[in-house]
Write a protein that holds these residues in place. Sequence first.
Motif, PDB file in Angstrom:
ATOM      1  N   ASP A  62     -66.903  23.368  86.892  1.00 33.53           N
ATOM      2  CA  ASP A  62     -66.961  21.950  86.535  1.00 33.53           C
ATOM      3  C   ASP A  62     -65.681  21.624  85.757  1.00 33.53           C
ATOM      4  O   ASP A  62     -65.523  22.077  84.628  1.00 33.53           O
ATOM      5  CB  ASP A  62     -68.197  21.678  85.678  1.00 33.53           C
ATOM      6  N   PRO A  63     -64.761  20.866  86.342  1.00 34.27           N
ATOM      7  CA  PRO A  63     -63.481  20.593  85.677  1.00 34.27           C
ATOM      8  C   PRO A  63     -63.628  19.936  84.306  1.00 34.27           C
ATOM      9  O   PRO A  63     -62.869  20.246  83.386  1.00 34.27           O
ATOM     10  CB  PRO A  63     -62.752  19.656  86.643  1.00 34.27           C
ATOM     11  N   ARG A  64     -64.602  19.059  84.145  1.00 34.04           N
ATOM     12  CA  ARG A  64     -64.791  18.411  82.840  1.00 34.04           C
ATOM     13  C   ARG A  64     -65.250  19.415  81.793  1.00 34.04           C
ATOM     14  O   ARG A  64     -64.758  19.413  80.665  1.00 34.04           O
ATOM     15  CB  ARG A  64     -65.771  17.253  82.937  1.00 34.04           C
ATOM     16  N   LEU A  65     -66.187  20.278  82.157  1.00 34.91           N
ATOM     17  CA  LEU A  65     -66.670  21.297  81.223  1.00 34.91           C
ATOM     18  C   LEU A  65     -65.562  22.289  80.904  1.00 34.91           C
ATOM     19  O   LEU A  65     -65.377  22.668  79.746  1.00 34.91           O
ATOM     20  CB  LEU A  65     -67.894  22.019  81.794  1.00 34.91           C
ATOM     21  N   ASP A  66     -64.792  22.682  81.906  1.00 35.55           N
ATOM     22  CA  ASP A  66     -63.679  23.606  81.669  1.00 35.55           C
ATOM     23  C   ASP A  66     -62.649  22.983  80.729  1.00 35.55           C
ATOM     24  O   ASP A  66     -62.102  23.660  79.859  1.00 35.55           O
ATOM     25  CB  ASP A  66     -63.018  24.012  82.988  1.00 35.55           C
ATOM     26  N   GLY A  67     -62.384  21.694  80.894  1.00 35.70           N
ATOM     27  CA  GLY A  67     -61.453  21.006  79.995  1.00 35.70           C
ATOM     28  C   GLY A  67     -61.976  20.954  78.577  1.00 35.70           C
ATOM     29  O   GLY A  67     -61.229  21.192  77.615  1.00 35.70           O
ATOM     30  N   LEU A  68     -63.257  20.672  78.422  1.00 33.68           N
ATOM     31  CA  LEU A  68     -63.870  20.641  77.099  1.00 33.68           C
ATOM     32  C   LEU A  68     -63.816  22.017  76.454  1.00 33.68           C
ATOM     33  O   LEU A  68     -63.498  22.155  75.270  1.00 33.68           O
ATOM     34  CB  LEU A  68     -65.314  20.152  77.194  1.00 33.68           C
ATOM     35  N   MET A  69     -64.096  23.056  77.244  1.00 34.12           N
ATOM     36  CA  MET A  69     -64.033  24.420  76.726  1.00 34.12           C
ATOM     37  C   MET A  69     -62.624  24.764  76.273  1.00 34.12           C
ATOM     38  O   MET A  69     -62.432  25.398  75.235  1.00 34.12           O
ATOM     39  CB  MET A  69     -64.500  25.415  77.790  1.00 34.12           C
ATOM     40  N   ALA A  70     -61.633  24.341  77.027  1.00 30.51           N
ATOM     41  CA  ALA A  70     -60.241  24.600  76.646  1.00 30.51           C
ATOM     42  C   ALA A  70     -59.925  23.917  75.323  1.00 30.51           C
ATOM     43  O   ALA A  70     -59.240  24.493  74.468  1.00 30.51           O
ATOM     44  CB  ALA A  70     -59.297  24.127  77.750  1.00 30.51           C
ATOM     45  N   GLU A  71     -60.428  22.710  75.125  1.00 33.23           N
ATOM     46  CA  GLU A  71     -60.202  21.999  73.865  1.00 33.23           C
ATOM     47  C   GLU A  71     -60.888  22.702  72.692  1.00 33.23           C
ATOM     48  O   GLU A  71     -60.320  22.820  71.610  1.00 33.23           O
ATOM     49  CB  GLU A  71     -60.699  20.565  73.974  1.00 33.23           C
ATOM     50  N   ILE A  72     -62.114  23.181  72.901  1.00 40.03           N
ATOM     51  CA  ILE A  72     -62.835  23.905  71.844  1.00 40.03           C
ATOM     52  C   ILE A  72     -62.095  25.197  71.507  1.00 40.03           C
ATOM     53  O   ILE A  72     -61.919  25.531  70.329  1.00 40.03           O
ATOM     54  CB  ILE A  72     -64.287  24.203  72.276  1.00 40.03           C
ATOM     55  N   GLU A  73     -61.664  25.920  72.532  1.00 36.83           N
ATOM     56  CA  GLU A  73     -60.944  27.171  72.301  1.00 36.83           C
ATOM     57  C   GLU A  73     -59.641  26.923  71.547  1.00 36.83           C
ATOM     58  O   GLU A  73     -59.297  27.664  70.622  1.00 36.83           O
ATOM     59  CB  GLU A  73     -60.681  27.878  73.626  1.00 36.83           C
ATOM     60  N   LEU A  74     -58.917  25.869  71.928  1.00 43.36           N
ATOM     61  CA  LEU A  74     -57.672  25.540  71.243  1.00 43.36           C
ATOM     62  C   LEU A  74     -57.937  25.188  69.789  1.00 43.36           C
ATOM     63  O   LEU A  74     -57.247  25.663  68.882  1.00 43.36           O
ATOM     64  CB  LEU A  74     -56.957  24.389  71.951  1.00 43.36           C
ATOM     65  N   ARG A  75     -58.941  24.357  69.539  1.00 41.46           N
ATOM     66  CA  ARG A  75     -59.256  23.963  68.164  1.00 41.46           C
ATOM     67  C   ARG A  75     -59.648  25.178  67.323  1.00 41.46           C
ATOM     68  O   ARG A  75     -59.243  25.317  66.171  1.00 41.46           O
ATOM     69  CB  ARG A  75     -60.390  22.935  68.161  1.00 41.46           C
ATOM     70  N   THR A  76     -60.430  26.070  67.921  1.00 38.73           N
ATOM     71  CA  THR A  76     -60.829  27.285  67.215  1.00 38.73           C
ATOM     72  C   THR A  76     -59.612  28.128  66.873  1.00 38.73           C
ATOM     73  O   THR A  76     -59.475  28.613  65.740  1.00 38.73           O
ATOM     74  CB  THR A  76     -61.824  28.092  68.065  1.00 38.73           C
ATOM     75  N   ALA A  77     -58.703  28.296  67.825  1.00 39.80           N
ATOM     76  CA  ALA A  77     -57.497  29.087  67.582  1.00 39.80           C
ATOM     77  C   ALA A  77     -56.637  28.461  66.488  1.00 39.80           C
ATOM     78  O   ALA A  77     -56.098  29.167  65.625  1.00 39.80           O
ATOM     79  CB  ALA A  77     -56.694  29.230  68.878  1.00 39.80           C
ATOM     80  N   VAL A  78     -56.510  27.140  66.492  1.00 38.33           N
ATOM     81  CA  VAL A  78     -55.714  26.449  65.474  1.00 38.33           C
ATOM     82  C   VAL A  78     -56.335  26.642  64.090  1.00 38.33           C
ATOM     83  O   VAL A  78     -55.634  26.964  63.121  1.00 38.33           O
ATOM     84  CB  VAL A  78     -55.585  24.943  65.809  1.00 38.33           C
ATOM     85  N   GLU A  79     -57.648  26.468  63.984  1.00 40.84           N
ATOM     86  CA  GLU A  79     -58.312  26.631  62.691  1.00 40.84           C
ATOM     87  C   GLU A  79     -58.196  28.062  62.176  1.00 40.84           C
ATOM     88  O   GLU A  79     -57.971  28.286  60.985  1.00 40.84           O
ATOM     89  CB  GLU A  79     -59.780  26.205  62.776  1.00 40.84           C
ATOM     90  N   LEU A  80     -58.331  29.026  63.064  1.00 36.51           N
ATOM     91  CA  LEU A  80     -58.167  30.425  62.647  1.00 36.51           C
ATOM     92  C   LEU A  80     -56.744  30.692  62.178  1.00 36.51           C
ATOM     93  O   LEU A  80     -56.537  31.362  61.164  1.00 36.51           O
ATOM     94  CB  LEU A  80     -58.527  31.367  63.790  1.00 36.51           C
ATOM     95  N   ALA A  81     -55.777  30.160  62.887  1.00 38.24           N
ATOM     96  CA  ALA A  81     -54.375  30.355  62.488  1.00 38.24           C
ATOM     97  C   ALA A  81     -54.112  29.731  61.130  1.00 38.24           C
ATOM     98  O   ALA A  81     -53.433  30.327  60.282  1.00 38.24           O
ATOM     99  CB  ALA A  81     -53.447  29.764  63.543  1.00 38.24           C
ATOM    100  N   LYS A  82     -54.663  28.538  60.897  1.00 37.39           N
ATOM    101  CA  LYS A  82     -54.465  27.897  59.593  1.00 37.39           C
ATOM    102  C   LYS A  82     -55.084  28.730  58.471  1.00 37.39           C
ATOM    103  O   LYS A  82     -54.490  28.893  57.413  1.00 37.39           O
ATOM    104  CB  LYS A  82     -55.080  26.490  59.613  1.00 37.39           C
ATOM    105  N   LEU A  83     -56.274  29.253  58.710  1.00 40.47           N
ATOM    106  CA  LEU A  83     -56.935  30.078  57.689  1.00 40.47           C
ATOM    107  C   LEU A  83     -56.156  31.364  57.423  1.00 40.47           C
ATOM    108  O   LEU A  83     -56.003  31.765  56.278  1.00 40.47           O
ATOM    109  CB  LEU A  83     -58.356  30.428  58.126  1.00 40.47           C
ATOM    110  N   GLU A  84     -55.649  31.978  58.490  1.00 38.49           N
ATOM    111  CA  GLU A  84     -54.884  33.207  58.318  1.00 38.49           C
ATOM    112  C   GLU A  84     -53.597  32.940  57.566  1.00 38.49           C
ATOM    113  O   GLU A  84     -53.165  33.758  56.749  1.00 38.49           O
ATOM    114  CB  GLU A  84     -54.624  33.848  59.669  1.00 38.49           C
TER     115      GLU A  84
END
Length: 89
Positions: A62-84
Amino acid sequence: MLLLQTEAETPRERRRRAARRGHELLDGLDRLKAAILGGRVGTGELRAVASRLAERAGSSGDPRLDGLMAEIELRTAVELAKLEMRRGA
């Protein structure tokens, strides 16, 4: 083995798996947010979210779900990087 399992999944199962992964990542972000607000971010919490993020899930079909997942993964990676970065400073 995982490749064969992924190929045998139906589109509905792939969407369900992707949605579950998204919920788990969002739950991890919520736990991190609560820990940050409480001033007690533990290394274990960071590792748990980082390891969950490192697990690559295949396409849901599902392209919409895959796009949403990519956004969640990106946000998670950004937040982890900021914390580190804060922890290293």
